[in-house]
Design a protein around this motif. Structure first.
Motif, PDB file in Angstrom:
ATOM      1  N   ARG A 100       0.910  -1.261  -0.037  1.00 52.54           N
ATOM      2  CA  ARG A 100      -0.005  -0.093   0.108  1.00 52.54           C
ATOM      3  C   ARG A 100       1.038   1.403   0.034  1.00 52.54           C
ATOM      4  O   ARG A 100       0.489   2.223  -0.494  1.00 52.54           O
ATOM      5  CB  ARG A 100      -0.963  -0.006   1.259  1.00 52.54           C
ATOM      6  CG  ARG A 100      -1.911   0.926   0.941  1.00 52.54           C
ATOM      7  CD  ARG A 100      -2.977   0.747   2.458  1.00 52.54           C
ATOM      8  NE  ARG A 100      -3.917   1.701   2.283  1.00 52.54           N
ATOM      9  CZ  ARG A 100      -5.262   1.260   2.259  1.00 52.54           C
ATOM     10  NH1 ARG A 100      -5.577   0.019   2.451  1.00 52.54           N
ATOM     11  NH2 ARG A 100      -6.249   2.003   2.054  1.00 52.54           N
ATOM     12  N   GLU A 101       1.902   1.360   0.718  1.00 54.32           N
ATOM     13  CA  GLU A 101       2.753   2.572   0.975  1.00 54.32           C
ATOM     14  C   GLU A 101       3.554   2.643  -0.354  1.00 54.32           C
ATOM     15  O   GLU A 101       3.702   3.834  -0.921  1.00 54.32           O
ATOM     16  CB  GLU A 101       3.629   2.662   1.905  1.00 54.32           C
ATOM     17  CG  GLU A 101       3.020   3.065   3.100  1.00 54.32           C
ATOM     18  CD  GLU A 101       2.293   4.124   3.234  1.00 54.32           C
ATOM     19  OE1 GLU A 101       2.754   5.225   2.570  1.00 54.32           O
ATOM     20  OE2 GLU A 101       1.027   4.180   3.404  1.00 54.32           O
ATOM     21  N   GLY A 102       4.032   1.552  -1.129  1.00 54.07           N
ATOM     22  CA  GLY A 102       4.565   1.714  -2.511  1.00 54.07           C
ATOM     23  C   GLY A 102       3.501   2.008  -3.362  1.00 54.07           C
ATOM     24  O   GLY A 102       3.742   3.042  -4.496  1.00 54.07           O
ATOM     25  N   ALA A 103       2.300   1.671  -3.188  1.00 54.56           N
ATOM     26  CA  ALA A 103       1.207   2.358  -4.266  1.00 54.56           C
ATOM     27  C   ALA A 103       1.232   3.658  -4.051  1.00 54.56           C
ATOM     28  O   ALA A 103       0.827   4.404  -5.046  1.00 54.56           O
ATOM     29  CB  ALA A 103      -0.092   1.420  -3.980  1.00 54.56           C
ATOM     30  N   ARG A 104       1.246   4.031  -2.801  1.00 51.33           N
ATOM     31  CA  ARG A 104       1.094   5.642  -2.543  1.00 51.33           C
ATOM     32  C   ARG A 104       2.220   6.017  -3.377  1.00 51.33           C
ATOM     33  O   ARG A 104       1.837   7.463  -4.026  1.00 51.33           O
ATOM     34  CB  ARG A 104       1.228   5.945  -0.880  1.00 51.33           C
ATOM     35  CG  ARG A 104       1.190   7.607  -0.720  1.00 51.33           C
ATOM     36  CD  ARG A 104       1.490   7.779   0.670  1.00 51.33           C
ATOM     37  NE  ARG A 104       0.661   7.021   1.615  1.00 51.33           N
ATOM     38  CZ  ARG A 104      -0.508   7.550   1.921  1.00 51.33           C
ATOM     39  NH1 ARG A 104      -1.067   8.801   1.554  1.00 51.33           N
ATOM     40  NH2 ARG A 104      -1.515   6.862   2.769  1.00 51.33           N
ATOM     41  N   SER A 105       3.340   5.915  -3.119  1.00 48.85           N
ATOM     42  CA  SER A 105       4.673   6.416  -3.915  1.00 48.85           C
ATOM     43  C   SER A 105       4.511   6.505  -5.376  1.00 48.85           C
ATOM     44  O   SER A 105       4.790   7.591  -6.041  1.00 48.85           O
ATOM     45  CB  SER A 105       5.746   5.847  -3.604  1.00 48.85           C
ATOM     46  OG  SER A 105       6.811   6.266  -4.143  1.00 48.85           O
TER      47      SER A 105
END
Length: 139
Positions: free
Chosen positions: A49-54
């Motif tokens: 999810r945090e990689g998706a945010r980036s």
């Protein structure tokens, strides 16, 4: 419990709607907490999810006025495949290429798997990089 086609359509259309608004928090709200987010060819590979945010922060800075038109969808018990045509403007460095404010159009293929509650638990995206390279020559 299997989702209906209408439930899958509703969730993916909500997801794409947030993308069209450059609404990162909205996009993330459609993803399961343990999502596998995979943009094929993206340097980080499959991510969480945090990689998706980036990814979305970068994407929204690089592309503007984007809209995706779904061309066809295929359905399984807990997944759908969406073929779409994206149209917009390359304002930054989309996919590492100088956009220079040029118009851009390319096909995308999304393979989306859903959790039982309807959240997206896996998003796999394939882009027509050949079309992108033809429209954003680097000479």
């Amino acid at each position: 419990m299997a989702l209906s086609r209408a439930e899958m359509d509703r969730k993916i259309d909500e997801h794409f709607g947030f993308e069209a608004l450059d609404d990162i928090e909205g996009v993330l709200s459609t993803l399961a907490p343990d999502v596998e987010h995979d943009i094929v060819g993206w340097p980080t590979g499959p991510t969480d999810r945090e990689g998706a945010r980036s990814f979305y922060q970068t994407l929204f800075a690089d592309l503007a006025d984007g809209r995706a038109e779904s061309l066809r969808r295929l359905y399984g018990e807990d997944f759908l495949v969406d073929e779409a045509l994206w149209k917009g403007t390359a304002v930054g460095r989309p996919f590492g290429l100088e956009g220079r404010g040029r118009p851009l159009e390319f096909r995308m293929l999304h393979v989306v798997q859903f959790a039982d509650n309807g959240d997206i638990k896996r998003e796999n995206v394939w882009l027509d990089l050949s079309a992108i390279l033809q429209q954003l020559p680097q000479a």
